[in-house]
Motif scaffolding. Structure first.
Motif, PDB file in Angstrom:
ATOM      1  N   GLY A  17       0.861  -1.254  -0.157  1.00 39.95           N
ATOM      2  CA  GLY A  17       0.001   0.113   0.018  1.00 39.95           C
ATOM      3  C   GLY A  17       0.783   1.368   0.165  1.00 39.95           C
ATOM      4  O   GLY A  17       0.475   2.068  -0.614  1.00 39.95           O
ATOM      5  N   ILE A  18       1.849   1.347   0.940  1.00 39.86           N
ATOM      6  CA  ILE A  18       2.776   2.417   0.864  1.00 39.86           C
ATOM      7  C   ILE A  18       3.670   2.813  -0.497  1.00 39.86           C
ATOM      8  O   ILE A  18       3.703   3.831  -0.848  1.00 39.86           O
ATOM      9  CB  ILE A  18       3.635   2.278   1.976  1.00 39.86           C
ATOM     10  N   ILE A  98      -7.707   1.592  -4.025  1.00 37.55           N
ATOM     11  CA  ILE A  98      -6.678   0.656  -4.296  1.00 37.55           C
ATOM     12  C   ILE A  98      -6.490  -0.495  -3.048  1.00 37.55           C
ATOM     13  O   ILE A  98      -6.409  -0.107  -1.791  1.00 37.55           O
ATOM     14  CB  ILE A  98      -5.234   1.057  -4.598  1.00 37.55           C
ATOM     15  N   LEU A  99      -6.824  -1.680  -3.345  1.00 38.66           N
ATOM     16  CA  LEU A  99      -6.560  -2.727  -2.388  1.00 38.66           C
ATOM     17  C   LEU A  99      -5.258  -3.462  -2.020  1.00 38.66           C
ATOM     18  O   LEU A  99      -4.773  -4.032  -3.009  1.00 38.66           O
ATOM     19  CB  LEU A  99      -7.702  -3.965  -2.286  1.00 38.66           C
ATOM     20  N   ALA A 100      -4.749  -3.289  -1.017  1.00 35.02           N
ATOM     21  CA  ALA A 100      -3.509  -3.761  -0.556  1.00 35.02           C
ATOM     22  C   ALA A 100      -3.360  -4.306   0.896  1.00 35.02           C
ATOM     23  O   ALA A 100      -2.501  -4.063   1.607  1.00 35.02           O
ATOM     24  CB  ALA A 100      -2.277  -2.601  -0.584  1.00 35.02           C
ATOM     25  N   THR A 101      -4.366  -5.330   0.907  1.00 34.13           N
ATOM     26  CA  THR A 101      -4.556  -5.858   2.249  1.00 34.13           C
ATOM     27  C   THR A 101      -3.614  -6.895   2.628  1.00 34.13           C
ATOM     28  O   THR A 101      -3.815  -7.387   3.617  1.00 34.13           O
ATOM     29  CB  THR A 101      -5.978  -6.080   2.480  1.00 34.13           C
ATOM     30  N   GLY A 102      -2.835  -7.442   1.604  1.00 33.76           N
ATOM     31  CA  GLY A 102      -1.855  -8.523   2.214  1.00 33.76           C
ATOM     32  C   GLY A 102      -2.492  -9.866   2.199  1.00 33.76           C
ATOM     33  O   GLY A 102      -3.745  -9.973   1.818  1.00 33.76           O
ATOM     34  N   ASN A 354     -15.044  -0.608 -12.128  1.00 36.00           N
ATOM     35  CA  ASN A 354     -14.437   0.651 -12.392  1.00 36.00           C
ATOM     36  C   ASN A 354     -14.134   1.182 -11.295  1.00 36.00           C
ATOM     37  O   ASN A 354     -14.831   1.191 -10.277  1.00 36.00           O
ATOM     38  CB  ASN A 354     -15.650   1.600 -13.180  1.00 36.00           C
ATOM     39  N   GLY A 355     -12.991   1.653 -11.141  1.00 39.31           N
ATOM     40  CA  GLY A 355     -12.451   2.497  -9.895  1.00 39.31           C
ATOM     41  C   GLY A 355     -11.826   1.697  -8.779  1.00 39.31           C
ATOM     42  O   GLY A 355     -11.476   2.203  -7.754  1.00 39.31           O
ATOM     43  N   LEU A 356     -11.776   0.241  -9.057  1.00 34.62           N
ATOM     44  CA  LEU A 356     -11.123  -0.632  -7.941  1.00 34.62           C
ATOM     45  C   LEU A 356      -9.743  -1.440  -8.550  1.00 34.62           C
ATOM     46  O   LEU A 356      -9.977  -1.747  -9.594  1.00 34.62           O
ATOM     47  CB  LEU A 356     -12.196  -1.575  -7.589  1.00 34.62           C
ATOM     48  N   TYR A 357      -8.949  -1.407  -7.690  1.00 39.14           N
ATOM     49  CA  TYR A 357      -7.482  -1.860  -8.069  1.00 39.14           C
ATOM     50  C   TYR A 357      -6.958  -2.664  -6.875  1.00 39.14           C
ATOM     51  O   TYR A 357      -7.482  -2.532  -5.491  1.00 39.14           O
ATOM     52  CB  TYR A 357      -6.611  -0.756  -8.132  1.00 39.14           C
ATOM     53  N   ALA A 358      -6.218  -3.750  -6.944  1.00 38.10           N
ATOM     54  CA  ALA A 358      -5.454  -4.462  -6.309  1.00 38.10           C
ATOM     55  C   ALA A 358      -4.010  -4.356  -6.548  1.00 38.10           C
ATOM     56  O   ALA A 358      -3.505  -4.401  -7.878  1.00 38.10           O
ATOM     57  CB  ALA A 358      -5.979  -5.636  -6.264  1.00 38.10           C
ATOM     58  N   THR A 359      -3.210  -4.600  -5.352  1.00 38.46           N
ATOM     59  CA  THR A 359      -1.719  -4.454  -5.650  1.00 38.46           C
ATOM     60  C   THR A 359      -1.231  -5.487  -4.505  1.00 38.46           C
ATOM     61  O   THR A 359      -1.849  -5.513  -3.258  1.00 38.46           O
ATOM     62  CB  THR A 359      -1.276  -3.335  -5.528  1.00 38.46           C
ATOM     63  N   GLY A 360       0.161  -6.195  -4.819  1.00 45.56           N
ATOM     64  CA  GLY A 360       0.722  -7.004  -3.519  1.00 45.56           C
ATOM     65  C   GLY A 360       0.081  -8.123  -3.580  1.00 45.56           C
ATOM     66  O   GLY A 360      -0.655  -8.673  -4.611  1.00 45.56           O
ATOM     67  N   TRP A 361       0.199  -8.676  -2.332  1.00 38.38           N
ATOM     68  CA  TRP A 361      -0.199 -10.154  -1.869  1.00 38.38           C
ATOM     69  C   TRP A 361      -1.588 -10.403  -2.527  1.00 38.38           C
ATOM     70  O   TRP A 361      -2.111 -11.388  -2.789  1.00 38.38           O
ATOM     71  CB  TRP A 361       0.348 -10.780  -0.852  1.00 38.38           C
ATOM     72  N   VAL A 362      -2.450  -9.514  -1.913  1.00 39.91           N
ATOM     73  CA  VAL A 362      -3.806  -9.689  -2.201  1.00 39.91           C
ATOM     74  C   VAL A 362      -4.146  -9.973  -3.755  1.00 39.91           C
ATOM     75  O   VAL A 362      -5.249 -10.340  -3.768  1.00 39.91           O
ATOM     76  CB  VAL A 362      -4.509  -8.685  -1.539  1.00 39.91           C
ATOM     77  N   ARG A 363      -3.271  -9.375  -4.410  1.00 42.13           N
ATOM     78  CA  ARG A 363      -3.552  -9.240  -6.036  1.00 42.13           C
ATOM     79  C   ARG A 363      -2.958 -10.576  -6.762  1.00 42.13           C
ATOM     80  O   ARG A 363      -3.530 -11.492  -7.438  1.00 42.13           O
ATOM     81  CB  ARG A 363      -3.076  -8.065  -6.432  1.00 42.13           C
ATOM     82  N   ARG A 364      -1.641 -10.931  -6.231  1.00 39.15           N
ATOM     83  CA  ARG A 364      -1.023 -11.902  -6.927  1.00 39.15           C
ATOM     84  C   ARG A 364      -0.510 -13.188  -5.919  1.00 39.15           C
ATOM     85  O   ARG A 364      -0.019 -14.197  -6.421  1.00 39.15           O
ATOM     86  CB  ARG A 364       0.590 -11.330  -7.542  1.00 39.15           C
ATOM     87  N   GLY A 365      -1.018 -13.172  -4.781  1.00 40.02           N
ATOM     88  CA  GLY A 365      -0.536 -14.381  -3.871  1.00 40.02           C
ATOM     89  C   GLY A 365       0.698 -14.007  -3.160  1.00 40.02           C
ATOM     90  O   GLY A 365       1.363 -13.102  -3.745  1.00 40.02           O
ATOM     91  N   SER A 372       9.483  -7.211  -6.265  1.00 38.95           N
ATOM     92  CA  SER A 372       8.121  -7.748  -6.760  1.00 38.95           C
ATOM     93  C   SER A 372       7.076  -6.854  -6.290  1.00 38.95           C
ATOM     94  O   SER A 372       6.165  -6.459  -7.266  1.00 38.95           O
ATOM     95  CB  SER A 372       7.868  -9.045  -6.442  1.00 38.95           C
ATOM     96  N   THR A 373       6.983  -6.390  -5.141  1.00 36.13           N
ATOM     97  CA  THR A 373       5.961  -5.464  -4.595  1.00 36.13           C
ATOM     98  C   THR A 373       5.953  -3.997  -5.236  1.00 36.13           C
ATOM     99  O   THR A 373       5.079  -3.677  -5.491  1.00 36.13           O
ATOM    100  CB  THR A 373       5.969  -5.260  -3.204  1.00 36.13           C
ATOM    101  N   LYS A 374       7.263  -3.706  -5.590  1.00 35.80           N
ATOM    102  CA  LYS A 374       7.379  -2.269  -6.029  1.00 35.80           C
ATOM    103  C   LYS A 374       6.917  -2.555  -7.469  1.00 35.80           C
ATOM    104  O   LYS A 374       6.247  -1.457  -8.103  1.00 35.80           O
ATOM    105  CB  LYS A 374       8.576  -1.809  -5.996  1.00 35.80           C
ATOM    106  N   SER A 375       7.102  -3.450  -8.317  1.00 35.36           N
ATOM    107  CA  SER A 375       6.788  -3.517  -9.661  1.00 35.36           C
ATOM    108  C   SER A 375       5.376  -3.828  -9.924  1.00 35.36           C
ATOM    109  O   SER A 375       4.777  -3.179 -10.829  1.00 35.36           O
ATOM    110  CB  SER A 375       7.777  -4.588 -10.166  1.00 35.36           C
TER     111      SER A 375
END
Length: 476
Positions: A17-18, A98-102, A354-365, A372-375
């Protein structure tokens, strides 16, 4: 696009998230970012998922601190999305989320006996020894012989913390209740089990080498657990990291048995697939049953039909993390992720929401490290920027952004905390470390002592008086 700034909510103040907030803040968009965190403290698994005796990994916090210290990203902590504020309420107030809940749970392991009382998830144990405020203050450390399932760094962390003499962990930020629990542990042997061979384990070389430097703890590896097929040789040739791991395991295996004189031991067993956790007549763990495996030529393994029983009184499962669903959003229960395409969240039918995004482990496992988290964050933010520039993002009301959200939380009496609050808590924990004084045997000073109670963390962060009985081991 609207003349007003874009308002974005990032859910989860761990590295994912950061980093996403940081990349977005440096984009060409005129943007205002609120960073939501369900705990009173930021940093996610860097604070609550890394063993306290790993200060180098903790240094990641320094980089994250510098991002949040700038002040252009607003932290709203001690607020759980889905409980204190809903996703639809955020959608009313923010143009994008942006969902980054890990990943905060243990991946499931379906073998007989997994539900026995002394069978534990590593994620729960890690949360305990890291002083997570939502976990019990005590842990049942009653076993002399313990099995740890898994051959990644979390398994090594768990094995090391279990085997390490507690005095040697006291230089860290380990909470008082954790130190007291470990001090009374009768453990003598920790057995780490992996299904495959030395060329397939997921330890990093540094973590594995450091295991051999723990005072009065021997690392024992067995010669019969070494085998290499064509797939293994290719893996060793392709990766210096794999080559170093194999070399370190080989060095451990070459130590003569008579040199194993420590009072505690960590055994690393390869080519053992967990088959069953066995119980005694009272329903307590008495042994781990494993099936010996062998390489199939590709680097994978198959069962041999030979079974081994190792006497243990507790089992810790460290076979991977699993994300938790966010109320009001789709969730892939099989993979343990929020479904998405290049970071854009999708519904059950695969349509982009629309308007919802995911990143980090909650997105890719739960795979990959900080790089990897930065990219991952960069790719997700690029899609958000693309959508914003195309005019596809808009909050559903005119009451948007930071103050509108705080007004809602205030109206509900939600005791949220802020970046200034974290600085107060950070200083308080450092002061506890100073007050602990000089450690015996020249071990130096403690950098900090974690406050464990959520009520105490919240009160300190909000500048309120903290009852003395909330500081230390007792928690709530």
């Amino acid at each position: 696009m609207s003349a007003r700034p874009l308002h974005v909510a990032v859910i989860g103040a761990g590295p994912a998230g950061i980093y996403a907030a940081d990349i977005l803040s440096k984009s060409e968009l005129d943007v205002r970012i609120d960073l939501f965190e369900r705990l009173p403290a930021p940093y996610g698994l860097v604070r609550y998922g890394v063993a306290p005796d790993h200060p180098r990994i903790k240094q990641i916090i320094t980089a994250l601190y510098r991002i949040l210290q700038r002040g252009d990203i607003q932290l709203i902590a001690n607020v759980e999305v889905g409980k204190d504020i809903t996703v639809p309420e955020l959608q009313e107030r923010y143009d994008a989320i942006i969902l980054a809940t890990g990943s905060d749970r243990d991946a499931p392991l379906n073998i007989p006996g997994v539900d026995l009382p002394q069978s534990f998830g590593a994620a729960d144990f890690v949360a305990w020894y890291d002083g997570h405020p939502d976990y019990p203050r005590t842990w049942p450390l009653e076993a002399k012989e313990i099995a740890v399932l898994g051959v990644g760094n979390v398994a090594l962390d768990v094995a090391r913390v279990l085997a390490k003499h507690p005095e040697d962990i006291l230089t860290t930020e380990v909470p008082a209740n954790v130190y007291e629990g470990l001090k009374h542990s009768p453990v003598t042997d920790v057995h780490v089990f992996g299904r495959r061979g030395p060329a397939q384990v997921k330890f990093t070389p540094l973590e594995l080498r450091e295991l051999g430097e723990v005072p009065d703890v021997d690392v024992i590896v067995y010669e019969e657990d070494f085998d290499y097929d064509e797939g293994s040789q290719a893996a060793i040739k392709a990766s210096n990291q794999t080559k170093m791991v194999v070399k370190t395991l080989t060095n451990y295996a070459m130590v003569p048995p008579e040199e194993h004189t420590a009072s505690r031991r960590i055994h690393i067993h390869m080519f053992h697939s967990p088959a069953e956790i066995l119980a005694d007549e009272n329903g307590n763990v008495r042994a781990l049953k494993t099936e010996r495996t062998e390489l199939d030529g590709t680097g994978n393994v198959k069962g041999t039909g030979e079974f081994v029983e190792t006497p243990v009184q507790a089992v810790y499962r460290a076979i991977g993390y699993f994300s938790s669903p966010v109320e009001g959003l789709p969730f892939d229960n099989k993979r343990g992720v929020i479904p998405s395409v290049f970071g854009r969240v999708t519904d059950e039918k695969g349509n982009v929401m629309n308007g919802l995004y995911a990143t980090g482990w909650v997105r890719r496992g739960p795979v990959g490290l900080i790089g990897s988290t930065k990219s991952d964050a960069a790719e997700t933010i690029s899609k958000l920027v693309e959508d914003a520039q195309a005019g596809r993002l808009a909050a559903t009301t005119d009451q948007v952004g930071h103050q509108a959200t705080l007004d809602l939380l205030d109206s509900r009496g939600t005791k949220y905390t802020t970046w200034h609050g974290w600085e107060l808590l950070d200083a308080y924990e450092r002061k506890l470390g100073e007050e602990f004084g000089e450690l015996p045997e020249g071990r130096g000073m403690r950098e900090r002592v974690k406050v464990v109670s959520r009520k105490a963390m919240t009160a300190i962060s909000r500048g309120e008086e903290v009852p003395e009985d909330l500081i230390g081991a007792d928690g709530e």
